[in-house]
Design a protein around this motif. Structure first.
Motif, PDB file in Angstrom:
ATOM      1  N   LYS A  17       2.310  11.970  -9.700  1.00 21.54           N
ATOM      2  CA  LYS A  17       1.437  13.156  -9.724  1.00 21.54           C
ATOM      3  C   LYS A  17       2.251  14.437  -9.647  1.00 21.54           C
ATOM      4  O   LYS A  17       1.894  15.449 -10.226  1.00 21.54           O
ATOM      5  CB  LYS A  17       0.432  13.116  -8.573  1.00 21.54           C
ATOM      6  N   ASN A  19       2.687   1.637  -3.415  1.00 18.73           N
ATOM      7  CA  ASN A  19       1.780   2.143  -4.453  1.00 18.73           C
ATOM      8  C   ASN A  19       1.491   3.616  -4.259  1.00 18.73           C
ATOM      9  O   ASN A  19       1.489   4.390  -5.217  1.00 18.73           O
ATOM     10  CB  ASN A  19       0.473   1.349  -4.449  1.00 18.73           C
ATOM     11  N   GLN A  20       1.249   4.014  -3.017  1.00 20.03           N
ATOM     12  CA  GLN A  20       0.954   5.422  -2.727  1.00 20.03           C
ATOM     13  C   GLN A  20       2.160   6.301  -3.035  1.00 20.03           C
ATOM     14  O   GLN A  20       2.022   7.386  -3.586  1.00 20.03           O
ATOM     15  CB  GLN A  20       0.533   5.595  -1.268  1.00 20.03           C
ATOM     16  N   LEU A  21       3.343   5.818  -2.689  1.00 20.95           N
ATOM     17  CA  LEU A  21       4.559   6.571  -2.968  1.00 20.95           C
ATOM     18  C   LEU A  21       4.718   6.795  -4.467  1.00 20.95           C
ATOM     19  O   LEU A  21       4.958   7.916  -4.921  1.00 20.95           O
ATOM     20  CB  LEU A  21       5.777   5.823  -2.411  1.00 20.95           C
ATOM     21  N   GLU A  29       2.398   6.617  -6.883  1.00 18.95           N
ATOM     22  CA  GLU A  29       1.331   7.477  -7.410  1.00 18.95           C
ATOM     23  C   GLU A  29       1.585   8.941  -7.090  1.00 18.95           C
ATOM     24  O   GLU A  29       1.434   9.808  -7.950  1.00 18.95           O
ATOM     25  CB  GLU A  29      -0.020   7.049  -6.841  1.00 18.95           C
ATOM     26  N   THR A  30       1.963   9.230  -5.862  1.00 16.46           N
ATOM     27  CA  THR A  30       2.222  10.610  -5.450  1.00 16.46           C
ATOM     28  C   THR A  30       3.409  11.184  -6.202  1.00 16.46           C
ATOM     29  O   THR A  30       3.354  12.315  -6.691  1.00 16.46           O
ATOM     30  CB  THR A  30       2.453  10.677  -3.928  1.00 16.46           C
ATOM     31  N   GLU A  32       9.408   1.212  -4.125  1.00  7.89           N
ATOM     32  CA  GLU A  32       8.250   1.198  -5.018  1.00  7.89           C
ATOM     33  C   GLU A  32       7.981  -0.180  -5.618  1.00  7.89           C
ATOM     34  O   GLU A  32       6.829  -0.540  -5.824  1.00  7.89           O
ATOM     35  CB  GLU A  32       8.413   2.230  -6.133  1.00  7.89           C
ATOM     36  N   THR A  51       0.831  -1.196   0.000  1.00  7.91           N
ATOM     37  CA  THR A  51       0.000   0.000   0.000  1.00  7.91           C
ATOM     38  C   THR A  51       0.869   1.250   0.000  1.00  7.91           C
ATOM     39  O   THR A  51       0.650   2.174  -0.773  1.00  7.91           O
ATOM     40  CB  THR A  51      -0.940   0.009   1.218  1.00  7.91           C
ATOM     41  N   PHE A  52       1.888   1.271   0.850  1.00  6.75           N
ATOM     42  CA  PHE A  52       2.788   2.413   0.911  1.00  6.75           C
ATOM     43  C   PHE A  52       3.540   2.579  -0.405  1.00  6.75           C
ATOM     44  O   PHE A  52       3.652   3.688  -0.932  1.00  6.75           O
ATOM     45  CB  PHE A  52       3.781   2.252   2.060  1.00  6.75           C
TER      46      PHE A  52
END
Length: 87
Positions: A40, A32-34, A36-37, A63, A29-30
């Motif tokens: 962005k 993926n969030q890293l 994606e952010t 990642e 989860t971390f």
């Protein structure tokens, strides 16, 4: 009937495996969030690494989920997110 020590051992092993599974979900989860952010923000792994004081290689390893998450002492994500405009 199983020996009480054997039952305790099985219980401990089950808890251990469950905790490993939960930690792996947290890492995914971390990671993926890293990613994606970072995307962005239009940053490369090297640029993000430079901004937070680690190598781009380490960011990439996190990642792709091959490296454990950094300790809070290594990178204060909130401070750096505020500093570089990622909210």
């Amino acid at each position: 009937m199983k020996h009480p020590l054997y039952e305790a051992y099985e219980s401990c092993m089950t808890a251990y495996e469950q905790s490993r599974y939960i930690r792996s979900i947290g890492r995914k989860t971390f990671a993926n969030q890293l990613r994606e952010t970072r995307k962005k923000l239009g940053m490369t792994v090297r640029e993000l690494g430079d901004k937070i004081g680690v190598t781009g290689s380490l960011i990439n390893q996190i990642e792709v989920n091959s490296k454990s998450i950094l300790k809070k002492e290594q990178v204060d994500m909130k401070t750096n997110a505020d500093k570089y405009g990622a909210h």
